[in-house]
Scaffold this active site. Structure first.
Site, PDB file in Angstrom:
ATOM      1  N   TYR A  12       0.786  -1.175  -0.087  1.00  0.00           N
ATOM      2  CA  TYR A  12       0.152  -0.029  -0.044  1.00  0.00           C
ATOM      3  C   TYR A  12       1.157   1.130   0.041  1.00  0.00           C
ATOM      4  O   TYR A  12       1.683   1.324   0.914  1.00  0.00           O
ATOM      5  CB  TYR A  12      -0.881   0.000   1.141  1.00  0.00           C
ATOM      6  N   ASP A  55       9.293   3.415   0.416  1.00  0.00           N
ATOM      7  CA  ASP A  55       8.161   4.093   1.141  1.00  0.00           C
ATOM      8  C   ASP A  55       8.211   3.857   2.495  1.00  0.00           C
ATOM      9  O   ASP A  55       8.221   2.810   3.085  1.00  0.00           O
ATOM     10  CB  ASP A  55       6.803   3.508   0.489  1.00  0.00           C
ATOM     11  N   LYS A  72       3.021  10.592   8.269  1.00  0.00           N
ATOM     12  CA  LYS A  72       2.823  10.428   9.743  1.00  0.00           C
ATOM     13  C   LYS A  72       3.584  10.988  10.677  1.00  0.00           C
ATOM     14  O   LYS A  72       3.425  12.151  10.990  1.00  0.00           O
ATOM     15  CB  LYS A  72       2.774   8.733   9.568  1.00  0.00           C
TER      16      LYS A  72
HETATM   17  C1  LIG Z   1       3.278   2.734   3.469  1.00  0.00           C
HETATM   18  C2  LIG Z   1       2.379   3.923   3.346  1.00  0.00           C
HETATM   19  N1  LIG Z   1       2.506   4.593   2.171  1.00  0.00           N
HETATM   20  C3  LIG Z   1       1.600   5.659   2.091  1.00  0.00           C
HETATM   21  C4  LIG Z   1       0.602   5.928   2.776  1.00  0.00           C
HETATM   22  C5  LIG Z   1      -0.407   7.040   2.482  1.00  0.00           C
HETATM   23  O1  LIG Z   1      -0.260   8.139   3.438  1.00  0.00           O
HETATM   24  P1  LIG Z   1      -1.556   9.025   3.679  1.00  0.00           P
HETATM   25  O2  LIG Z   1      -2.535   8.506   4.415  1.00  0.00           O
HETATM   26  O3  LIG Z   1      -0.718   9.934   4.739  1.00  0.00           O
HETATM   27  O4  LIG Z   1      -2.032   9.609   2.401  1.00  0.00           O
HETATM   28  C6  LIG Z   1       0.424   5.206   3.982  1.00  0.00           C
HETATM   29  C7  LIG Z   1      -0.717   5.321   4.852  1.00  0.00           C
HETATM   30  O5  LIG Z   1      -1.281   4.528   5.760  1.00  0.00           O
HETATM   31  C8  LIG Z   1       1.157   3.941   4.209  1.00  0.00           C
HETATM   32  O6  LIG Z   1       0.918   3.159   5.199  1.00  0.00           O
END
Ligand SMILES: Cc1ncc(COP(=O)(O)O)c(C=O)c1O
Length: 440
Positions: free
Chosen positions: A151, A253, A280
């Site tokens: 994700y 990521d 986050k």
């Molecule tokens: C690994 C990862 N990448 C990207 C995102 C997307 O971040 P946001 O919710 O701030 O758009 C998340 C959100 O949980 C995530 O866990």
């Protein structure tokens, strides 16, 4: 006969239910985030302080997920509140750069091995979107390799092969891209190359088939959506080597895995990507995202020499998120990371012990302050291994833990905060034992 956790949940959360029913009149399924919806209905939060979250019915629960891993210092830590309040008195949002942005950028570049330059966004989604756009602009190529089950937010390029039925995704060693959302632009699946996690030979073979077409490989060093599965170092090293050989970029990521050490998972593993997405914890609880890396790539974002990549955003690097982020990172010293990791290891061991005492197939994953609980027999290395875990039991245990007074994510992952200590860890393990006892 297992206890009906749903019935108990309904009994203790009538106000949340009423609020949710009202919310459903105006919002699809009563909210604006898919990731925190669960059946029969989610809990409405009234307040949160330290490790304790209080719901609309006045029920207090200990927070073991901390806003999907964000609140690493717990809720309402004084240094962060003070920094945000002080900034609010000076203005909420400006039409100019601000000093906190520069300070946060300086802190991130000092800590993260791959960061020469950085830009801020309002979410992790925008951060991963920009890493992919930058990779395409830099390499002049279009295809993106991503890990099955990974994700990376909610833009088109990454809404592929996420929480899919494995039967729809083809053979394990030849996974096919599957749309994970309606409304993706035509051609999205043709641009995606899907690789399994933690299987270097199979992933390398698939990547080789697309050598010369790949702009980037995007990967989470610890996969959050799949239940806090850490990567093997050898797997990440293979990705690094392939990207170098093939002229593609390696994107980490680290929206979640930045929790793993002061310099993120790239420091922990000793593997340096070209670009990294963050989110986050770096905003201290305020909306935030960031992407950064090699300055020859980040230069694509210079308006004075282009810009090659258009990047605006009214609230990008807004001074409140930046001030809260600086205050948070300042608190996060190496010793704090060490303490959080030790405490989380204690929790992981405690959960494993309950599983073996009760002869249940409980597997616990995670690294640093991250953990995931799975009801599965075999080794857990990738999405397909997780997909065969006992989901029905997982759902009952999730509601059971809510009934016992503990917050987790619906897929039973969690992340500790500095507001939790040994007393709360012991309470969690005892609660987990009671919940498992009720399921047999
Ligand atoms: C690994 C990862 N990448 C990207 C995102 C997307 O971040 P946001 O919710 O701030 O758009 C998340 C959100 O949980 C995530 O866990």
């Amino acid at each position: 006969m297992p206890t009906d956790e749903t019935a108990r949940y309904r009994e203790t959360t009538p106000k949340s239910r009423a609020m949710w029913e009202e919310a459903c009149r105006y919002l699809p399924d009563g909210d604006s985030r898919h990731s925190i919806f669960w059946k029969p209905y989610p809990i409405f939060t009234e307040s949160a302080r330290g490790a304790v979250v209080t719901d609309a019915d006045g029920v207090e629960r200990l927070d073991f997920i901390n806003t999907m891993t964000t609140m690493i210092l717990g809720h309402g830590p004084a240094p962060v509140l003070n920094a945000a309040r002080a900034q609010m008195e000076l203005g909420l949002a400006y039409n100019s750069p601000n000093r906190h942005q520069v300070e946060l950028a300086r802190l991130l570049c000092a800590r993260i091995p791959s960061f020469e330059q950085v830009r801020f966004t309002n979410s992790g989604t925008e951060a991963t979107l920009n890493t992919i756009r930058a990779a395409r602009a830099f390499t002049g190529r279009s295809k993106i390799a991503k890990v099955e089950g990974g994700y990376h937010g909610t833009h088109d390029a990454v809404l592929v092969s996420l929480r899919i039925d494995p039967a729809a995704g083809g053979d394990y060693d030849n996974p096919q891209p599957v749309a994970s959302s309606g409304g993706l632009v035509d051609g999205t699946l043709e641009q995606a190359v899907i690789i399994p996690y933690n299987d270097a030979p199979v992933a390398r073979r698939i990547l080789e088939e697309h050598r010369g077409e790949l702009a980037a490989i995007i990967v989470e060093p610890v996969m959050g959506s799949v239940g806090m599965l850490p990567a093997d170092t050898a797997y990440l090293t293979m990705l690094r080597d392939f990207a170098d050989d093939a002229g593609a970029l390696l994107i980490f990521d680290e929206v979640i895995s930045f929790r793993v050490s002061p310099g993120g998972a790239q420091e922990y593993y000793g593997v340096t990507p070209d670009l990294t997405a963050l989110g986050k914890i770096i905003g201290g609880g305020f909306p935030v995202g960031a992407f950064g890396g090699r300055s020859d790539i980040m230069r694509l974002y210079s308006p004075s020499s282009g810009p090659v990549i258009n990047h605006g955003g009214t609230f990008n690097a807004n001074p409140i998120s930046m001030a809260a982020g600086v205050a948070t990172l300042t608190e996060l010293t190496p010793i704090v990371y060490r303490q959080l990791a030790e405490l989380t290891e204690m929790l992981r061991q405690g959960i494993r012990k309950v599983g073996s005492e009760m002869e249940q197939p409980v597997r616990v994953t995670g690294v640093g302050s991250l953990f995931g609980i799975h009801f599965a027999d075999g080794p857990l290395r990738n999405y397909r291994d997780i997909a065969v875990a006992d989901k029905a039991l997982g759902e009952r245990v999730f509601l059971g833990m809510l009934n016992e007074g503990f917050l987790l994510a619906p897929n039973l992952v969690g992340a500790l905060s500095t507001s939790l200590g040994e007393v709360e860890i012991d309470a969690f393990v005892r609660g987990f034992r009671r919940v498992l006892q009720r399921q047999t």
